[in-house]
Design an enzyme around this catalytic site. Structure first.
Site, PDB file in Angstrom:
ATOM      1  N   CYS A   1     -82.657   7.100 -41.244  1.00  0.00           N
ATOM      2  CA  CYS A   1     -81.346   7.402 -41.844  1.00  0.00           C
ATOM      3  C   CYS A   1     -81.362   8.688 -42.677  1.00  0.00           C
ATOM      4  CB  CYS A   1     -80.874   6.237 -42.686  1.00  0.00           C
ATOM      5  SG  CYS A   1     -80.883   4.687 -41.759  1.00  0.00           S
TER       6      CYS A   1
ATOM      7  N   HIS B   1     -71.816   4.640 -40.543  1.00  0.00           N
ATOM      8  CA  HIS B   1     -73.210   5.050 -40.701  1.00  0.00           C
ATOM      9  C   HIS B   1     -73.869   5.341 -39.356  1.00  0.00           C
ATOM     10  CE1 HIS B   1     -77.093   5.621 -42.271  1.00  0.00           C
ATOM     11  NE2 HIS B   1     -77.522   4.378 -42.302  1.00  0.00           N
TER      12      HIS B   1
END
Lengths: 147, 383
Positions: B83, B327
């Site tokens: 991420c 996301h």
């Protein structure tokens, strides 16, 4: 890769799902212990995570008694992972080790912080050569039962 | 500080969300890149290098994007830190421009997830935790339960993060979700990993975001007189944990913050706005505490009290954060920097943090069994 039809001894054997992580008889988790500072690590490390020593790191069998430091009931998981299951941080106070594990032995809704749990081995699937692989989990210790 | 000043000259992104299969990674990356180049007023011919962050995009996704936008032949590199991938790509660009290698480069964060990720993201299958049944949602649920027990925080206070960030998202046209949610909706949502429910979790998303990074000479070439400066772009990895300490110690966040403050010459209390990696509600709380911008154990209470809301003392996630913006993992770090760029240039519209001159963006990517994380990036932008 050639296929063998004859079963050689050991192909249906049981072995740890990862080398050096569990002992089968008696069931134990295997860690490492730093001779210099006494810190125990799981999984075993070639260095000490506390004092950074790289020498005199000994193998260590871990205590089987633990207590639940935190837990969650997993209700959604990727395909192939049956839910619900209880995942927990379990502390082994005798070794000062905290490890991630699934917990069984009670209804998920009845798991509590600080609950005592005990190590047990459990199948972690089958290897390509047919051997069954043993992993670990912890079982809630029955109320009133002493370690 | 040996790097020359490095600036963000322009930003662009596409709205995050669940895009149809025909909207490919390459399409999204090219759209965001084109928007950023247009915003900066730079032609492809003048972009000297391309840095692309992604996780699930497959081999040489960056080159596939570059070939579509006129960057074929230039140096293109692909950056994977789960991420933190988008921010890691920015860090490499920041170093190269600051070192004087280039004057104008492009950074793209991109991810196509909805056609390939189901039920939540996991560590690599070779990681011990993955074989135990670890999921990122479960890891944060373990954190949340312990945080409540150790600091007396309530489930409602943790849920307040989702209420706040969704309220912010209403003014963000790039957000996947742009509707407010009530506390009751968060508490009553389908459980995912108890105590966390669906609205405590950021969604699985598609998207892309891009920024043009420039030296002073690069800015002059574009006729830009002033632009936000990338004052720091720090990166740390987790350390192997031992003993029975606080699972919410967030030492990795503390180290990432300290490194960024050191490089930027900025103190934690000088930060005006934070874009925080709220992949899960509880994560926003403990990471803010780890960074030192909120006192330990106070984050949940302060969130409920509005301290981190727009109009509060330290607005966190004016964009709506990962919970609302979505996301797409490799894109998130770049999207956070887009948001800080818009905040610091007064272009954030209805979600503007008035007078913001210093912003911090935080990403945490991945996990490695036995450590307190895999990668954390901290970006500080200043006017």
């Amino acid at each position: 890769m050639p296929t063998t039809t004859a079963e050689s001894p050991g192909t249906r054997a049981v072995r740890p799902f990862r080398d050096g992580l569990v002992a089968l008889d008696p069931p134990r988790l295997l860690g490492s212990r730093c001779a210099a500072c006494g810190t125990t690590a799981f999984p075993p490390r070639e260095f000490c995570p506390s004092c950074r020593a790289v020498e005199h790191i000994d193998k260590a069998e871990l205590a089987t008694a633990g207590r639940i430091h935190s837990f969650t009931i997993v209700r959604q998981a990727p395909p192939g992972m049956p839910v619900p299951y209880v995942l927990a941080w379990v502390d082994l106070p005798d070794d000062g080790v905290r490890l991630l594990t699934t917990v069984v032995g009670t209804q998920p809704e009845e798991v509590e912080l600080d609950q005592p749990v005990e190590l047990e081995l459990t199948p972690f699937g089958t290897a390509d050569d047919g051997a069954s692989l043993m992993g670990f989990r912890f079982r809630v210790t029955t109320r009133g039962e002493t370690r | 500080m040996i790097l020359d000043p490095v600036h963000v000259a322009g930003a662009g992104m596409i709205r995050f969300g669940k895009h149809p299969a025909e909207t490919t990674l390459e399409t999204m990356g090219a759209q965001a890149a084109t928007a950023a180049m247009r915003d900066a007023g730079v032609r492809a011919a003048d972009v000297e290098a391309l840095y692309v962050g992604h996780v699930f995009g497959g081999p040489v996704a960056g080159q596939r994007i570059g070939a579509r936008i006129g960057l074929a032949g230039k140096p293109v590199s692909n950056h994977e830190n789960y991420c933190s991938s988008g921010a890691t790509a920015l860090r490499e660009a920041w170093i190269a421009v600051g070192a004087g290698l280039y004057d104008l480069v492009l950074v793209v964060g991109v991810e196509k997830m909805t056609d390939r990720v189901k039920g939540g993201v996991q560590p690599d299958p070779n990681d011990l935790d993955a074989s135990i049944g670890f999921l990122f949602a479960a890891g944060h649920a373990l954190s949340a339960r312990r945080y409540m027990a150790d600091y007396g925080a309530t489930r409602e206070q943790i849920a307040a993060v989702a209420v706040k960030n969704h309220a912010h998202s209403v003014a963000n046209p790039y957000a996947q979700y742009q509707k407010p949610v009530s506390l009751g909706e968060v508490l009553g949502a389908r459980p995912i990993a108890e105590p966390l429910g669906l609205l405590d979790c950021s969604p699985i998303s598609d998207g892309a975001a891009a920024v043009v990074v420039a030296s002073r000479a690069g800015l002059r070439r574009l006729g830009i007189r002033s632009a936000p400066r990338v004052a720091a772009c720090a990166l740390v990895s987790g350390t192997v944990q031992a003993g029975l300490g606080d699972v919410n110690e967030e030492d990795i966040s503390r180290r990432a913050g300290a490194e960024a403050y050191r490089i930027a010459g900025v103190a934690a209390d000088e930060i005006d706005v934070v874009e925080m990696h709220d992949c899960f509600t509880i994560a926003e709380i403990v990471r803010l505490e780890g960074l030192g911008v909120l006192p330990r154990g106070e984050g949940a209470r302060l969130t409920e009290a509005g301290y981190t809301s727009l109009g509060g003392a330290l607005p966190v996630n004016p964009s709506g954060g990962l919970l609302s913006r979505g996301h797409p993992v490799g894109a998130t770090g770049a999207a956070q920097v887009c948001e800080l760029f818009w905040q610091l240039t007064g272009r954030a519209g209805g979600r503007q943090v008035e007078g913001a001159t210093t912003g911090l963006a935080y990403c945490k990517g991945g996990s490695v069994s036995g450590t307190d994380g895999a990668s954390v990036t901290t970006v500080i932008l200043t006017t």
